[in-house]
Enzyme design. Structure first.
Site, PDB file in Angstrom:
ATOM      1  N   ASP A   1     -10.926 -10.714   7.869  1.00 21.79           N
ATOM      2  CA  ASP A   1      -9.604 -10.384   8.393  1.00 21.79           C
ATOM      3  C   ASP A   1      -9.680  -9.151   9.299  1.00 21.79           C
ATOM      4  OD1 ASP A   1      -6.939 -10.789   8.792  1.00 21.79           O
ATOM      5  OD2 ASP A   1      -6.289  -9.968   6.863  1.00 21.79           O
TER       6      ASP A   1
ATOM      7  N   LYS B   1      -3.273   0.438  -3.346  1.00 17.91           N
ATOM      8  CA  LYS B   1      -2.764  -0.900  -3.104  1.00 17.91           C
ATOM      9  C   LYS B   1      -2.415  -1.536  -4.441  1.00 17.91           C
ATOM     10  CE  LYS B   1      -4.526  -3.882  -0.085  1.00 17.91           C
ATOM     11  NZ  LYS B   1      -5.409  -4.937   0.475  1.00 17.91           N
TER      12      LYS B   1
ATOM     13  N   VAL C   1       0.841  -1.191   0.000  1.00 13.04           N
ATOM     14  CA  VAL C   1       0.000   0.000   0.000  1.00 13.04           C
ATOM     15  C   VAL C   1       0.884   1.251   0.000  1.00 13.04           C
ATOM     16  CG1 VAL C   1      -1.856   1.210   1.167  1.00 13.04           C
ATOM     17  CG2 VAL C   1      -1.718  -1.277   1.307  1.00 13.04           C
TER      18      VAL C   1
END
Ligand SMILES: *[C@@H]1O[C@H](CO)[C@@H](O)[C@H](O)[C@H]1NC(C)=O
Ligand SMILES: *[C@@H]1O[C@H](CO)[C@@H](O)[C@H](O)[C@H]1NC(C)=O
Ligand SMILES: *[C@@H]1O[C@H](CO)[C@@H](O)[C@H](O)[C@H]1NC(C)=O
Ligand SMILES: *[C@@H]1O[C@H](CO)[C@@H](O)[C@H](O)[C@H]1NC(C)=O
Ligand SMILES: *[C@@H]1O[C@H](CO)[C@@H](O)[C@H](O)[C@H]1NC(C)=O
Ligand SMILES: *[C@@H]1O[C@H](CO)[C@@H](O)[C@H](O)[C@H]1NC(C)=O
Ligand SMILES: *[C@@H]1O[C@H](CO)[C@@H](O)[C@H](O)[C@H]1NC(C)=O
Ligand SMILES: *[C@@H]1O[C@H](CO)[C@@H](O)[C@H](O)[C@H]1NC(C)=O
Ligand SMILES: *[C@@H]1O[C@H](CO)[C@@H](O)[C@H](O)[C@H]1NC(C)=O
Ligand SMILES: *[C@@H]1O[C@H](CO)[C@@H](O)[C@H](O)[C@H]1NC(C)=O
Ligand SMILES: *[C@@H]1O[C@H](CO)[C@@H](O)[C@H](O)[C@H]1NC(C)=O
Ligand SMILES: *[C@@H]1O[C@H](CO)[C@@H](O)[C@H](O)[C@H]1NC(C)=O
Length: 687
Positions: free
Chosen positions: A513, A406, A392
């Site tokens: 996540d 990203k 990133v």
């Protein structure tokens, strides 16, 4: 009940975040092309040339308009057309012989929009959004709505104009046909609009929730737009007895009125960037190649060589200078458009790169070169970190927007991307439509050759992880996060973002996540969840291949996942539970016990027994000052919530909605200056 509520929330979000679309009235408004309907003349601001000059098509002839300078907007009426010069400091109008006349000049009060009815020209002043109108050669702005009224949208029709007030969304109309102006204004009296377009004796626009609301004369069925769902239509073009609109889903055009005389094979399957109406015809600027097509009973079909007018490519959207100080003071605008409005530039790029992508969404497509330029060629200095499936970078786009970019790992994955191009695109389209104040928004993407990049909003204050665990940060007096109230607020923000993904995104999204490095803090220290939903960014896009990596990060992984190999919403609840424990204890998800690095231990194993024993005070992060009396109960509630979130079995964990409710209560307790008046129900519900 949930469904209804969800729909309402989503609609409200869209209403708040959707940009104001330029609209197109009779003769045009805020457009890059215009019709002079009295003489079937079509003029446009040409694209891909050194300056954004105007060319017209009339009687089978292409006419170069002088002066040969740049314009932002043009609009046409019965016999004349006018243009706002790039920079907005001057307005020129041309008579039927194309002789120009300057109607307005002021380098401190700039114009930013333009609409032309039969013979009334109106524009908005930049910034203040006041309306100015001219009739013929006489300025008549004194007869208009109060000069201090602020408008978000204006449009002129036959003998009257209407505008939507900036703050109230109220419609107000004026003009020589005062009967019609009064009629339309009265019919809209109880509706708050976001924009408006007027025609011969009717008006259409979108209300604040994005539904079409038309008023006025419906004798020819010109108002027959069904209002089934919000944001079905974008631009409108209204003639004397007909109305056309662009369908948002595929940019095709639908017209009503005149007994179907406007349903034409010509426009079947054609996508349009914008449309403009004459009295009894409509013209549109095509998305595929920026040509102009006109149709309808009033269009002299034998006046041009075929379907599209032989004009050069027309700019798809107004060019707007990023800064106009130069052009204003030198009295001569730069010769090139430095910033094309987002929609326009996207279409332009798509065109140049030859991609025929047909997103119905408005995710921005960037070129690789733009993103390289934004990140100083992906220099190390711009590197912010590494997220899932890529590095990133911090970047600044050509228009000044700060973003995080990203860049996907190239190589093995590339092939899969190509195979799944359409899936990739549709997923991006979906994600870029998610707007929520606790989610980091996906702004756009780039896909060129082997490169896949995603462009996100930039979060000035970085990741929660860094504030909690990065040595440099921790040892500086990191005051902002060293208050329980702030930490609880961050928990609540993040929980709300995840709750939105679970309960209000359609289809629902499981983040997969959740961890403190995916909870980012914006310039206002509002927490926002990032990196969600990219099931196609990595190898797990293969249905039958689910490597561990895709399931999250060590220390945050739902233990149940090991057994069932399926991620559920409760997996995100587990991840958030770990984050809550990090916020309470200041420890990493997995940390070395003992000062000199003993065996690694998880924050769950460390904290849960202590919380169960009612001794939370023993493990609270010492960097945060001692608990105020009213904070003790709040922190306890957070701790109990966290403990339930990390239950081994998903069914024993609360839902995100329960968590949000508890954290709201905890935050309220912090604000409660009278200490602990605990009374409200504390719900830690399991399914
Ligand atoms: C207008 O100006 C551009 C460049 O500024 C030039 O290329 C073009 O030939 C000019 N056209 C006319 C008709 O003067
Ligand atoms: C521009 O407008 C401002 C405010 O109305 C006025 O004070 C100023 O004199 C105008 N300038 C010119 C050149 O007309
Ligand atoms: C026009 O208005 C916008 C928003 O108010 C402002 O950012 C911009 O600087 C203005 N442009 C000029 C040239 O004054
Ligand atoms: C607007 O609302 C008021 C009060 O509810 C009502 O009297 C009036 O008829 C409404 N007007 C229209 C055009 O619906
Ligand atoms: C917009 O119009 C739709 C359909 O008529 C209606 O359901 C909705 O409540 C309106 N929105 C507002 C803010 O008035
Ligand atoms: C206009 O008339 C058509 C029928 O010609 C009708 O379906 C439609 O509902 C009417 N629209 C309005 C807003 O009155
Ligand atoms: C529009 O309809 C009115 C009557 O409804 C009619 O007088 C007029 O000629 C029509 N205009 C056009 C351009 O068809
Ligand atoms: C666009 O979508 C509408 C329905 O939303 C459909 O009727 C029309 O055929 C579509 N047009 C194209 C060109 O796909
Ligand atoms: C431009 O696009 C239109 C509509 O898609 C099409 O009919 C026309 O043939 C295209 N023209 C050129 C020169 O490609
Ligand atoms: C266009 O067609 C009309 C009749 O349909 C005819 O009178 C006129 O001369 C034609 N114009 C041209 C330029 O061919
Ligand atoms: C980026 O790289 C290109 C080609 O390698 C070079 O031309 C350009 O000057 C570089 N730009 C920056 C900002 O370093
Ligand atoms: C910060 O808050 C202010 C005021 O509420 C708001 O205008 C601004 O947009 C916010 N900034 C960000 C990055 O959200």
């Amino acid at each position: 009940m949930t469904t209804v509520f969800a729909a309402a929330v989503i609609i409200a979000l869209i209403a708040v975040t959707s940009p104001l679309v330029p609209v197109h009235g009779l003769g045009g408004s805020a457009s890059t092309f215009a019709v002079v309907y009295g003489s079937a003349t079509v003029c446009g601001i040409v694209a891909e040339q050194q300056n954004q000059r105007i060319q017209c098509w009339q009687n089978n002839q292409l006419i170069n308009i002088l002066p040969n300078i740049s314009f932002d907007y043009i609009a046409g009426g019965q016999d004349n057309f006018c243009g706002v010069r790039s920079g907005g400091f001057s307005l020129l109008c041309w008579n039927p012989s194309f002789v120009p006349k300057r109607v307005y000049y002021n380098d401190s009060v700039l114009l930013q929009d333009l609409t032309f009815g039969d013979d009334q020209i109106c524009a908005l002043t930049n910034g203040t959004q006041n309306v100015r109108c001219w009739r013929g050669e006489t300025k008549i702005s004194t007869q208009l709505p109060d000069g201090s009224d602020q408008f978000r949208s204006i449009s002129s029709g036959l003998g009257f104009s209407c505008g939507v007030m900036k703050n109230s969304g109220r419609v107000t109309c004026w003009g020589s046909d005062s009967a019609m102006a009064t009629l339309i204004e009265t019919q809209y009296a109880n509706v708050s609009m976001s924009d408006i377009v007027v025609g011969g004796s009717q008006a259409c626009g979108l209300n604040l929730t994005g539904f079409v609301v038309c008023k006025g004369n419906n004798d020819s069925g010109q108002l027959a737009f069904p209002s089934n769902s919000a944001h079905e239509y974008s631009g409108f073009a209204l003639g004397t007895n007909h109305s056309c609109a662009i369908r948002k889903s595929n940019n095709s055009v639908v017209c009503h009125g005149r007994d179907g005389a406007f349903s034409s094979n010509l426009i079947e399957g054609v996508s349009f960037e914008s449309i403009v109406a004459g009295l009894d015809f409509t013209c549109g600027l095509t998305t595929s190649n920026f040509s102009i097509i006109c149709w309808g009973p009033g269009w002299p079909s034998n006046s041009s060589s075929g379907v599209e007018l032989p004009l050069p490519k027309i700019l798809p959207g107004p060019c707007v200078q990023s800064t106009c100080s130069d052009c204003a003071s030198n009295n001569s605008p730069p010769s090139r458009c430095s910033t094309i409005r987002r929609q326009g530039s996207r279409a332009m790029r798509r065109q140049r790169s030859g991609t025929s992508s047909k997103h119905a969404d408005r995710a921005e497509e960037f070129s690789f070169l733009d993103l390289a330029a934004a990140t100083n060629n992906f220099s190390l200095e711009n590197k912010l970190g590494a997220g899932s499936f890529g590095i990133v970078y911090q970047g600044k786009l050509w228009d000044g927007r700060e973003v995080a970019i990203k860049r996907g790992e190239t190589g093995a994955k590339t092939k899969k991307f190509q195979e799944k191009e359409s899936a990739f695109e549709s997923e991006l389209a979906f994600l870029s439509r998610l707007h929520h104040k606790h989610l980091v928004r996906l702004v756009g993407y780039c896909e060129e050759r082997d490169e896949r990049l995603l462009v996100y909003e930039y979060m000035k204050n970085g990741a929660l992880y860094d504030h909690l665990h990065d040595k440099n940060n921790v040892e500086k007096s990191c005051s902002v996060l060293n208050s329980w109230k702030m930490r609880i607020k961050i928990s609540l923000d993040a929980a709300r973002g995840i709750e939105y993904l679970h309960n209000y995104a359609v289809p629902p999204i499981i983040h997969r996540d959740i961890k403190s490095s995916n909870i980012l803090l914006d310039a206002n220290w509002t927490a926002r969840v990032s990196d969600f939903g990219l099931s196609l960014m990595g190898p797990e896009s293969d249905q039958d291949y689910r490597p561990m990596k895709a399931a999250g990060t060590v220390g945050y992984i739902d233990p149940e996942y090991y057994g069932l190999n399926v991620l559920t919403a409760k997996s995100d609840v587990y991840g958030l539970g770990v984050v809550l424990l990090e916020l309470l204890t200041g420890k990493r998800a997995i940390f070395k016990s003992g000062e000199s690095g003993g065996a690694p231990i998880s924050v769950v194993d460390f904290a849960v027994p202590v919380i169960m024993a009612g001794e939370i005070g023993k493990i609270l992060d010492q960097r945060v000052g001692p608990l105020e009396p009213n904070e003790a109960e709040a922190v306890e509630l957070v701790a109990y919530t966290a403990m339930h979130c990390v239950n081994l079995e998903g069914k024993d964990r609360p839902t995100m909605t329960d968590i949000v409710a508890n954290l709201e209560r905890a935050l309220a307790l912090c604000d409660d200056s009278h200490g602990s008046i605990s009374s409200g129900p504390i719900s830690i519900v399991s399914e």
